[in-house]
Design an enzyme around this catalytic site. Structure first.
Site, PDB file in Angstrom:
ATOM      1  N   LYS A  67      12.904  34.001  -0.987  1.00  0.00           N
ATOM      2  CA  LYS A  67      13.682  32.717  -0.463  1.00  0.00           C
ATOM      3  C   LYS A  67      13.116  32.205   0.667  1.00  0.00           C
ATOM      4  O   LYS A  67      12.490  32.685   1.476  1.00  0.00           O
ATOM      5  CB  LYS A  67      15.069  33.072  -0.263  1.00  0.00           C
TER       6      LYS A  67
ATOM      7  N   LYS B 112      21.888  46.899  -3.693  1.00  0.00           N
ATOM      8  CA  LYS B 112      21.215  47.377  -2.774  1.00  0.00           C
ATOM      9  C   LYS B 112      21.689  48.694  -2.407  1.00  0.00           C
ATOM     10  O   LYS B 112      22.570  49.045  -2.059  1.00  0.00           O
ATOM     11  CB  LYS B 112      20.812  46.252  -1.615  1.00  0.00           C
ATOM     12  N   SER B 113      20.487  49.640  -2.227  1.00  0.00           N
ATOM     13  CA  SER B 113      20.923  50.900  -1.300  1.00  0.00           C
ATOM     14  C   SER B 113      19.511  51.326  -0.883  1.00  0.00           C
ATOM     15  O   SER B 113      18.222  51.025  -1.492  1.00  0.00           O
ATOM     16  CB  SER B 113      21.306  52.001  -2.301  1.00  0.00           C
TER      17      SER B 113
ATOM     18  N   HIS C 166      17.307  29.441   0.524  1.00  0.00           N
ATOM     19  CA  HIS C 166      18.162  30.402   0.763  1.00  0.00           C
ATOM     20  C   HIS C 166      19.662  29.843   1.117  1.00  0.00           C
ATOM     21  O   HIS C 166      20.455  30.691   0.606  1.00  0.00           O
ATOM     22  CB  HIS C 166      17.766  31.173   2.149  1.00  0.00           C
TER      23      HIS C 166
ATOM     24  N   ASP D  68      14.445  41.455  -5.447  1.00  0.00           N
ATOM     25  CA  ASP D  68      14.705  40.198  -4.760  1.00  0.00           C
ATOM     26  C   ASP D  68      14.675  40.482  -3.316  1.00  0.00           C
ATOM     27  O   ASP D  68      15.341  41.309  -2.547  1.00  0.00           O
ATOM     28  CB  ASP D  68      16.175  40.111  -5.107  1.00  0.00           C
TER      29      ASP D  68
ATOM     30  N   TYR E  23      14.473  38.186   5.666  1.00  0.00           N
ATOM     31  CA  TYR E  23      14.723  39.683   5.871  1.00  0.00           C
ATOM     32  C   TYR E  23      13.617  40.412   6.257  1.00  0.00           C
ATOM     33  O   TYR E  23      13.868  41.571   6.794  1.00  0.00           O
ATOM     34  CB  TYR E  23      14.479  40.194   4.199  1.00  0.00           C
TER      35      TYR E  23
END
Length: 298
Positions: free
Chosen positions: A96, A251-252, A129, A66, A71
Site C-alpha cells: 500500500k 494476522k498472528s 492506504h 498483505d 508497516y
C-alpha cells in the site's frame, strides 16, 4: 464448498492457488485477476519478526500476503517470499501507498521504493492506504496507479479505507473502478451499506482487523457458536467472513494460531449462526474514521 451469497459483486472462483495443505477459494476481481479469499496480514508485525512469520504462513499454505509501506516490513516480507521456494506466480502480494506519498509523481517514486524493498519484479495488488481527502490527491494517485498497471508492473489496483463518496470520485474522474476496497470489517463493524455499494459496482471487499484485534473472540455469541461447531472463536469469525464473500487477512505471529486461522475450510456456519454473528454489529470502529484520518500529510 458452498457459500452464502457474497455481499460483493466479485465471485468466488474455481481457479485455485496451490497450497501444501488446502485449497483456498479465490475471488475473481473486476479486472479478471483472482485473489485467494483467505490471506495473511502483517500489520503490526515488527520487521525483526516479519521474515519468520511470513515464512511460517507460506509453509502453512497461505498464498496471499498483505503488507504496506507504512508497516516498515516490506523488505522482510519480500525476502520471505523470495526464499520460500514457492513459485512467485503462486503468491498474491499486496502492498500500500502511504499518505505522505500521494500525488502522481510522488506515487511513482514511492512505488519504485516499495518494489526495491520487496526485491520483486511486479506487484499483484497496489492499494491507496487511506483517502486522506483533505489533501485531495487520491484521484491523481489512482491515475499513477493506472499508469503503473499499463506498464505491467502491477496486476490489479485498488484502495483501502475509502468511503462510497471517495469511490464515486475515483470512478467518475479516472474511468476505472478499483478492484478492491480494503476496510475495517469485523462483527462489530460489518459495513453492510458499504458492502452493498461494492456489490453494485463490482468492487471486492477485503477485511482488515477481521477479528477486531482480538476483541471479538470474547463475545458470548461467538464463543457459543464456537462451542457448537467444535471450532475456536477465531475460526468461527474467519468462516463468517468467508461465507459473506469477504476477502479476509487475519494476522498472528504465533505459529499455532497462524495454522489455526488457516484451518477453516472443513466446516460451515448455518444460516442462523451467520445471522447471529451479523447481528452483533454496533458500528463500532477500532481504527480511525476514514473521513478524518490525516496522519502523514504535510
Amino acid at each position: 464448498m458452498s457459500l452464502t451469497r457474497p455481499e460483493t459483486a466479485s465471485t468466488v472462483g474455481k481457479v485455485t492457488f496451490s497450497s501444501a495443505s488446502s485449497t483456498v477459494p479465490t475471488v475473481v476481481l473486476n479486472d479478471g485477476n483472482v485473489i485467494p479469499q483467505l490471506g495473511f496480514g502483517v500489520w503490526q508485525v515488527a520487521s525483526e519478526e516479519a521474515f519468520a512469520t511470513v515464512a511460517t504462513a507460506l509453509e502453512v499454505g497461505y498464498r496471499s500476503i498483505d503488507t504496506a509501506a507504512a508497516y516498515g516490513n516490506e523488505a522482510e516480507v519480500g525476502r520471505a517470499i523470495r526464499e520460500s521456494g514457492v513459485p512467485r506466480d503462486e503468491i498474491f502480494l499486496t502492498t500500500k501507498l502511504w499518505n505522505s506519498d500521494q500525488g502522481y509523481d510522488s506515487t511513482l517514486r514511492a512505488f519504485d521504493k516499495s518494489m526495491g524493498e520487496l526485491g520483486l519484479e511486479y506487484l499483484d495488488l497496489y492499494l491507496i492506504h487511506w483517502p486522506a481527502a483533505q489533501a485531495d490527491r487520491f484521484v491523481d494517485t489512482f491515475r499513477a496507479f493506472q499508469a503503473l498497471k499499463s506498464q505491467g508492473r502491477i496486476r490489479s489496483i485498488g484502495v483501502s479505507n475509502f468511503t462510497a463518496d471517495h469511490l464515486q470520485r475515483v470512478i467518475a474522474e479516472t474511468g476505472e473502478t478499483p478492484a478492491v476496497n480494503q476496510i475495517e470489517l469485523h462483527p462489530s463493524l460489518s459495513q453492510l451499506k458499504l458492502r452493498g455499494f461494492h456489490a453494485e459496482h463490482g468492487i471486492a471487499t477485503e477485511a482488515w482487523s477481521p477479528l477486531g484485534q482480538g476483541n471479538e473472540l470474547k463475545n458470548a455469541t461467538v464463543v457459543e457458536i464456537a462451542e457448537q461447531t467444535g471450532r475456536t472463536p477465531a475460526q468461527v469469525i474467519i468462516r463468517w467472513h468467508l461465507q459473506l464473500g469477504n476477502i479476509v487477512i487475519p494476522k498472528s505471529v504465533t505459529p499455532s494460531r497462524i495454522e489455526e486461522n488457516f484451518d477453516v475450510f472443513s466446516f460451515e456456519l448455518t444460516t442462523d449462526q451467520m445471522q447471529r454473528i451479523s447481528g452483533l454489529d454496533t458500528a463500532n470502529r477500532i481504527g480511525p474514521d476514514p473521513d478524518e484520518f490525516t496522519l502523514g500529510l504535510v
